[in-house]
Motif scaffolding. Sequence first.
Motif, PDB file in Angstrom:
ATOM      1  N   CYS A   1       0.837  -1.211   0.000  1.00  0.00           N
ATOM      2  CA  CYS A   1       0.000   0.000   0.000  1.00  0.00           C
ATOM      3  C   CYS A   1       0.866   1.252   0.000  1.00  0.00           C
ATOM      4  CB  CYS A   1      -0.949  -0.007   1.200  1.00  0.00           C
ATOM      5  SG  CYS A   1      -0.150   0.367   2.789  1.00  0.00           S
TER       6      CYS A   1
ATOM      7  N   CYS B   1       3.552  -5.634   4.109  1.00  0.00           N
ATOM      8  CA  CYS B   1       2.502  -4.599   4.104  1.00  0.00           C
ATOM      9  C   CYS B   1       1.270  -5.095   4.867  1.00  0.00           C
ATOM     10  CB  CYS B   1       2.119  -4.262   2.663  1.00  0.00           C
ATOM     11  SG  CYS B   1       0.698  -3.156   2.567  1.00  0.00           S
TER      12      CYS B   1
ATOM     13  N   CYS C   1       5.215  -0.572   5.579  1.00  0.00           N
ATOM     14  CA  CYS C   1       5.650   0.021   4.311  1.00  0.00           C
ATOM     15  C   CYS C   1       6.558   1.220   4.584  1.00  0.00           C
ATOM     16  CB  CYS C   1       4.447   0.457   3.469  1.00  0.00           C
ATOM     17  SG  CYS C   1       3.683  -0.881   2.536  1.00  0.00           S
TER      18      CYS C   1
ATOM     19  N   CYS D   1       1.185   2.017   5.180  1.00  0.00           N
ATOM     20  CA  CYS D   1       1.075   1.444   6.529  1.00  0.00           C
ATOM     21  C   CYS D   1       2.431   1.523   7.244  1.00  0.00           C
ATOM     22  CB  CYS D   1       0.595  -0.010   6.441  1.00  0.00           C
ATOM     23  SG  CYS D   1       1.835  -1.137   5.783  1.00  0.00           S
TER      24      CYS D   1
HETATM   25 ZN   LIG Z   1       1.513  -1.185   3.426  1.00  0.00          ZN
END
Ligand SMILES: [Zn+2]
Length: 360
Positions: free
Chosen positions: A89, A103, A95, A92
């Motif tokens: 994504c 993720c 990430c 988050c």
């Molecule tokens: Zn993520």
Amino acid sequence: MRAAVLHGYKEPLSIEDVDISQPRAGEVKIKVKATGLCHSDVNVFEGKTPVPPPVVAGHEISGVVEEVGPGVTRVKPGDRVISAFIHPCGKCGNCVAGKENLCETFSQVRLKGVMPDGTSRLSKDGKEIRTFLGGGFAEYAIVGENALTRVPEDMDLEKVAVLGCAGLTGYGAISSSRIEPGDTVAVIGVGGVGLSTIQLLRASGAGRIIAVGTKKWKLERAMELGATDVVNSKETDPVKAIKEMTGGGPQVVIEAGGNEDTIHMALDSVRIGGKVVLVGLPPATAMIPIKVASIVRGGIEVVGNYGGRPRVDMPKLLELVRQGRYDPSRLVTGRFRLEEINEAVKMLEEGEAIRSLIVP
Ligand SMILES: [Zn+2]
Ligand SMILES: [Zn+2]
């Protein structure tokens, strides 16, 4: 478009027309050039990884960007790309912390077969069709832009498809193992991930590289790609053989077989003080008893590693391909039209393939 749809576990895939929508925000529609067939796909077909049907699998995708959704900045129509099986994504905690292979958003939807917003881009007669990690066994696929990496013009787009899972997972295995130059490493399993790992171990300066498998022709290929020794676990006791040839076990064992037997083999063969990296993905319900005392007394480190980081590691892999230090074409053992995909599945189930490319 045409797609290979699984309607029920253990049933053959059906090649049929399905509807594909436009890409939404942050998503990219790819015209598929080739998609590698991986054991994880077969685990879905057999119901061992229970993604609910109807579902289109296929997660080692190469192709050309057809259309981009709102806000996409990393690629544009006409770009040649490969898609990783991990779709980060980008927002988050993991990430942001540089661990986009883990993720948190993607992990919530991975086995549901839907996009992060909970919906699917494929349908038929108004009924939703899910996708497993991309849905590359089709003419087109829609994935999040962070899964994608542009491929240089002079590189064969079909063959680099296998970087999407086999290559990336091999790369992640090396990163997690933190091997030092000259380390003795055993790689258990000589499928796509195992053979990728062996090539990348050689590129990373490992010392002895022991390949463990059951098929003679795959072990021969392992030797060609960088293994210094092989152990055929059908012909000999692999743990005893590995211990003997290394004087007590390798510093690192990378487990790429993904089943109970090979995981046991990895835990039992590592050197005291050594590290076991688990990268092969067993069926969702797999359990193994472990000899806890020998893990404790041996100070054995056991880590799981899931794939690699598409935006960070994939460009490095492509550079190794460009230099000839990692050759994805040595993983490809067959090329099948979409209509022939059930033949390719059968060959993989019987252990007669490493990676087959499915070409729409
Ligand atoms: Zn993520
Ligand atoms: Zn895979």
